[in-house]
Design an enzyme around this catalytic site. Structure first.
Site, short mmCIF file in Angstrom:
data_model
loop_
_atom_site.label_atom_id
_atom_site.label_comp_id
_atom_site.label_asym_id
_atom_site.label_seq_id
_atom_site.Cartn_x
_atom_site.Cartn_y
_atom_site.Cartn_z
N GLU B 60 0.88 -1.41 -0.02
CA GLU B 60 0.03 0.14 0.01
C GLU B 60 0.92 1.47 -0.05
OE1 GLU B 60 -0.48 -2.75 1.95
OE2 GLU B 60 -2.57 -3.17 0.89
N HIS B 129 -11.83 -6.14 8.29
CA HIS B 129 -12.22 -5.65 6.78
C HIS B 129 -13.20 -4.38 7.35
CE1 HIS B 129 -10.15 -9.36 5.43
NE2 HIS B 129 -10.41 -8.73 4.04
C1 LIG Z 1 -2.03 -5.09 3.89
C2 LIG Z 1 -3.26 -5.90 2.99
N1 LIG Z 1 -3.26 -5.34 1.77
C3 LIG Z 1 -4.28 -6.08 1.25
C4 LIG Z 1 -5.06 -7.12 1.55
C5 LIG Z 1 -6.04 -7.77 1.06
N2 LIG Z 1 -5.71 -9.13 0.69
C6 LIG Z 1 -6.02 -10.24 1.25
S1 LIG Z 1 -5.14 -11.75 1.04
C7 LIG Z 1 -4.39 -10.96 -0.44
C8 LIG Z 1 -3.38 -11.75 -1.25
C9 LIG Z 1 -2.45 -12.41 -0.56
O1 LIG Z 1 -1.47 -12.88 -1.24
P1 LIG Z 1 -0.35 -13.86 -0.82
O2 LIG Z 1 0.31 -12.98 0.20
O3 LIG Z 1 0.26 -14.55 -1.84
O4 LIG Z 1 -1.02 -14.91 0.07
P2 LIG Z 1 -2.16 -15.98 -0.17
O5 LIG Z 1 -3.68 -15.42 -0.06
O6 LIG Z 1 -1.92 -16.72 -1.70
O7 LIG Z 1 -2.01 -17.25 0.70
C10 LIG Z 1 -4.87 -9.69 -0.61
C11 LIG Z 1 -4.27 -8.54 -1.48
C12 LIG Z 1 -4.96 -7.44 2.95
N3 LIG Z 1 -5.73 -8.53 3.65
N4 LIG Z 1 -3.93 -6.80 3.79
#
Ligand SMILES: Cc1ncc(C[n+]2csc(CCOP(=O)(O)OP(=O)(O)O)c2C)c(N)n1
Ligand SMILES: Cc1ncc(C[n+]2csc(CCOP(=O)(O)OP(=O)(O)O)c2C)c(N)n1
Ligand SMILES: [Mg+2]
Ligand SMILES: [Mg+2]
Lengths: 369, 325, 369, 325
Positions: B60, B129
């Site tokens: 972010e 959220h």
């Molecule tokens: C700081 C933050 N930004 C955005 C989100 C929204 N979000 C939730 S899961 C996700 C993707 C996460 O990807 P990854 O780190 O690869 O983990 P995975 O879900 O694939 O296990 C996002 C963008 C969040 N939870 N926290």
């Protein structure tokens, strides 16, 4: 050609003032004026810096961040940039700013606590000093991204210190730059300390350059007290950026000879012997002077007259800054929003009433302090 | 004019901006191919290409920092933060830089950008959220903060925000993304920043609110109308700058005020509204200004979100209180 | 021994269910029960996960983050930890949590929006799921730092995804861990996507593991669908951490076979053929089953009875979670501060009056939902 | 009891905490060998060693995140953020985690830690070093926020914060670090969180303030005493939780209130105090509650900081206003 990643330190001009073989080639490609410029700017920057420290001691400016010892890193890199490039400096890049076209008087005004000092003359693409560490890096990345999207050849450069490499913003900026192949240079002046914290406690790697690997961006480690090498690696990286080759992380290995700021006392945390070595044996200005002298480009008279010339220019800047009419208190409201909402108009009124003076309209043009 | 949902209003606004202003770009996590986790950017990547609508890495501060740099270099970015609860990593870039760059550069670089973020509760979203921390941004000089509660305002405020040369935090009440419907003007449609919307006129009580609390306030006002109490309902819409004129005029008419917001009470925006009214309409007040807000507890997981958020019963109690004071 | 940094992917158990030479050695060092445990846990985790998806479809739990495809990464790593180790999971680590001792019913409660689901039984050192990406990493680093300062042998492990590597928190945590040689494992499940964004747009490096170099911490890339390799590299890294060798970054290369959450639709952004390959040819559970069957450790009856046993346990957890008495609204105030200040007592009163019911004192013990 | 400065009070508090509680550690940038940029930790590294007083890399989210993890694993960290203007990179760790961990873990992990930060203006510091964004933290449920204005309170609040099981943001008004002197009790000395300090009793006006504005309020009160108007001066000291009892009792006595703070006005803590008083002492008010605050502009560079910050003239004007309303 610059290799993808070079972690052995690039050095063209040895501390003793002699060129390396590779250095000779690079040096040979410069014009007489270019050669002299490297030196002249370093001298001007140093004289400015020393004067600023004195002004602080005299109470004529506020806390000041001196750069003595880092002249080659700043001058070498700044001279490799073009007018169209975007510069995002930290609080120590006075040398860079002046080369880019910030009037010396503005730089002084800034340290006098005057925001007008941040105003860049038309066409000068220098952002104000970034005080919160590493925060300029994502913005430089964004400016570079815009250049790329607009298909312009301008690049962006972010200046920062060794301490800045620990901040999340360093990481995020480098990562985006790698992913999107952005025309941005991340120029780290590794002056060995973040205030009192040595680089060995800042990072488990012994260099900043090797961090570039985590982002798939080429990186190069250069003797930051060797103005020729700094100039050359920056110019190469800039060229690559302009040609679509993406970002480069440059680590200029240097040393801050003085304290972190005039409010700091570096003797509390640094070994005097370490300081002595850097000051006496590795000084960037001496080194360049020796080379130029040996090449017959510099005489004692020339040096003296150039120093005189710089001092005069600096004195004029001091005068201009000290003469610059202080904006009235209502200046607080001048640039908060393009149009002041009613509540701010009311607050401004409160201040006008209090001041009992004019309504602030006679705000001097900040571009001509 | 077609009838659309609030999120369609947002979508239309972005599409219009992308069409009419070549400086506009949209960037954020999953805004491209995926069209955004709420589909706010659905189809925009396909229509405008990946140089106008850009998926970013998950960072972010990087997103907002990049947007600031883009604004400096002549673009008009619309940055999406996936949920308001994830805006904090970008907090420094927003409060130290976006908000102050105009002042710091004496007008040279105004950081003209929009940061969008869905906010608030009510959709049984996963933990963390559902934050509503709008007052944090209202407190930072240099930022504008808006919250639409109708589809037309969604589009109109978005386009006004894009056009506005100052940085705008544009918060989207996700609870009513799809439940609120209304006509949305075609083409470029602006709703000026700094103007509240009086959605119901009344004489006895002023109900001040915004976002997903607007339908609640409206419902309460309706119910009290049946009991002979007429409520004026104001959708603040522009949290900074506030439309003081509209608010104060209403309070001078009714003398009684209930403020409803979802964020916790202490130092929420209800406090500022109270202070403002106290300053400008003190002599007109006939009862204490009363706040109905989220409690001063961490926004709970969804099983208890209804207990946390203002509801009709609590608003009713407040209206009773101020009318019988 | 684990090399300092291994970016070729460690694999002991091939997708076809055959062991590599190195794998045979490691496998030979495990007891029968250990071997079976690897499989049994994977099956339990998968059955739980599938059931949770169904519960979500039935509206009995809220949005849920499925892990199918990542069982080996979670089971292999979690089985390599000790009871005294601190686990900082993300929202997808149901497998890790249950192995560490979180009751299945708690995990379900969490996804029912019930904060009591976060309560760990006495002695279970699992923190609640970390939803804001990468934020668990500095905290795991801090917990590890405390272990080191207290001279305890416990380590900390942070679980995160490939997307998390882009956040500043990833960088800051890794950097501190390198500087202070902290007993922390950074365990990345690189499932190739951060919601819709593929790793190739997340990072210009092709692996997560190589990012470890920027922090001077050893890193290893392991086939995350190979439960044996994951187990072994995690155990080695844990041992090194306990012996003062500092942190390790582990990249487990895996795949999320389903959508990001039940609110996501992965078909919007993934190629069906890519999914097919991972599901049909690289599944972690199948692979392990084939090995055990070949070794005669697993019969069809055994599998059937184990699955039955798991389903029963899961059903009991579902029942327990659904039966668990919902705390009253006043529960909102139960754990804000150790002692509620007057303003919060008043707000609580407001809620009690509104509810017209009891004062919330009959809050059921959250540890026994 | 020795006479000390405010910063010595802070220093003494940390030293006492390090001595008496082996769980206490101090961490931050330059807090070790250098003794902190303001010398608040001077000599502590030398006395307690580098396992109790730790220089960290330059990364605020890392520092606060580490402190949370340490608290989870049994330590009692005191984290220093070098200036409040640099706390924002740690904002997420503070508001999402430190503040909520007790709730999220149902009491198992209360995140018992203290975050210290110098704040406010008045020392002609470089740009961006003079923020006063205390209200942002007051708005976040789960955090306590304190500001000492005397050396004894500096020590007493620090030790109370260290002992308190909940996370405490401890803000240090750097303008009065050395200018305010007073007796500081030896040994372990606590000043309870949640209690305001009435430093001057009065009948006509209640002056409410904290931090570096306390000496200003005192000076104004003195001046008005000469004109026959007696001001009660309250040093709020604990910004969350607020000592409502003391504040409301005073307002009920005087009926007239002036709130002075350095932070910008809109959504500053003065708004919450106004709302609180409006709610609890409405019928006692004889004039609008009046705020004297920093203007709603980015905290300026130091040449204009005096114009930005409340001063005697502005406070006087407010006192005139409320007493002649
Ligand atoms: C700081 C933050 N930004 C955005 C989100 C929204 N979000 C939730 S899961 C996700 C993707 C996460 O990807 P990854 O780190 O690869 O983990 P995975 O879900 O694939 O296990 C996002 C963008 C969040 N939870 N926290
Ligand atoms: C985010 C942030 N944290 C802390 C500070 C306080 N601070 C100012 S300069 C400095 C050290 C910076 O070191 P380095 O990056 O090496 O740059 P140098 O000063 O050596 O040029 C610190 C900690 C700050 N300005 N910003
Ligand atoms: Mg440095
Ligand atoms: Mg992933």
């Amino acid at each position: 050609m610059l290799q993808q990643t070079r972690h052995d330190m690039v050095q063209y001009l040895r501390p003793n003032g002699w060129l390396t073989d590779e250095g000779k080639k690079v040096w040979g490609g410069l014009s007489r004026e270019q050669k002299l410029d490297l030196y002249r700017w370093m001298v001007k920057v140093r004289l400015f810096d020393r004067r600023a420290v004195i002004l602080q001691r005299q109470g004529r400016i506020g806390t000041y961040a001196p750069l003595e010892g880092q002249e080659a890193a700043q001058v070498g890199s700044a001279l490799a940039l073009g007018r169209e490039d975007w510069i995002f400096p930290s609080y120590r890049e006075h040398g860079v700013s002046m080369i880019a076209g910030m009037p010396l008087a503005h730089i002084l005004l800034y340290w006098m606590g005057r925001v007008e000092g941040n105003t860049a003359p038309e066409g000068v693409r220098v952002l104000p000093p970034y005080v919160p560490i590493a925060t300029q890096m994502p913005q430089a990345m964004g400016a570079a991204w815009a250049s790329k999207l607009k298909r312009e050849s301008s690049l962006a450069i972010a200046y920062f210190g060794d301490g800045a490499t620990s901040e999340g913003d360093f990481h995020e900026a480098c990562n985006f730059a790698g992913v999107f192949q952005l025309p941005v240079l991340f120029f780290c002046q590794n002056n060995q300390y973040a205030i009192s914290v040595p680089f060995s406690r800042q990072s488990a790697t012994s260099t900043v350059a090797e961090k570039g690997q985590a982002y798939g961006i080429p990186s190069v480690r250069v003797d930051g007290n060797d103005v020729l090498a700094v100039y050359h690696v920056t110019a190469e990286a800039a060229e690559r950026a302009r040609n679509g080759g993406g970002a480069t992380l440059i680590e200029a290995v240097t040393y801050r000879q003085g304290s972190h700021t005039t409010a700091d006392d570096a003797t509390r945390y640094r070994d005097p012997e370490e300081v002595r070595i850097w000051v006496e044996e590795r000084d960037p200005v001496d080194r360049c002077r020796r080379l130029l002298e040996r090449e017959g480009l510099l005489s004692e008279e020339y040096i003296a007259s150039w120093e005189e010339c710089c001092k005069k220019e600096i004195q004029e800047a001091v005068d201009a800054a000290e003469r610059a009419k202080a904006p009235p208190p209502t200046h607080l409201f001048n640039h908060v929003f393009e149009t002041l909402p009613p509540s701010l108009l009311r607050q401004r009124e409160e201040l006008v009433r209090k001041e009992g003076g004019p309504d602030g309209s006679e705000n001097p043009d900040p571009r001509h302090p | 004019m077609a009838v659309k949902t609030l999120i369609q209003g947002i979508h239309d606004g972005m599409r219009e901006a992308l069409r009419q202003d070549l400086r506009v770009v949209v960037l954020g996590e999953d805004v491209g191919k995926n069209g955004g986790v709420f589909r706010a950017t659905e189809g925009l990547w396909q229509e405008f290409g990946e140089e106008r609508v850009m998926d970013t890495p998950l960072a972010e501060a990087g997103i907002v920092g990049a947007a600031i740099g883009m604004a400096v270099n002549g673009l008009r970015p619309i940055a999406e933060i996936q949920f308001m609860g994830f805006i904090y990593p970008a907090f420094e870039q927003i409060v130290t830089h976006a908000a102050r760059l105009r002042t710091r550069t004496q007008g040279q670089h105004p950081a003209s950008l929009v940061i969008r973020a869905p906010y608030g509760g009510g959709i049984r979203a996963p933990e963390l959220h559902s934050d509503s921390t709008e007052s944090l941004f209202v407190h930072i000089p240099g930022l504008k903060v808006v919250v639409p509660s109708t589809p037309a305002d969604a589009k109109g405020l978005l386009l006004a925000a894009v056009k506005d040369p100052d940085p705008v935090i544009y918060l989207e009440p996700m609870q009513i993304y799809r439940s609120v419907k209304g006509e949305v003007p075609d083409g470029w449609h602006e709703v000026p920043l700094g103007k509240a919307r009086v959605l119901r006129e009344g004489e006895d009580v002023t109900l001040i609110t915004w976002g997903a609390m607007v339908p609640l306030a409206e419902k309460c006002a309706q119910a009290w109308a049946g009991r002979g109490i007429s409520c004026e309902v104001i959708d603040v819409r522009s949290l900074y700058p506030l439309d003081e004129e509209t608010i104060i005029a209403s309070v001078k008419k009714t003398g009684r005020v209930v403020i409803v917001h979802e964020a916790p009470k202490t130092a929420g925006l209800g406090a500022e509204l109270t202070a403002l009214i106290n300053e400008q309409a003190f002599l007109w007040l006939e009862a204490p200004i009363t706040r109905v807000t989220g409690f001063d507890v961490p926004v709970p997981m969804f099983a208890l979100e209804n207990a946390f958020r203002p509801d009709q019963e609590r608003v009713d109690r407040a209206i009773s209180y101020v009318t019988s004071f």
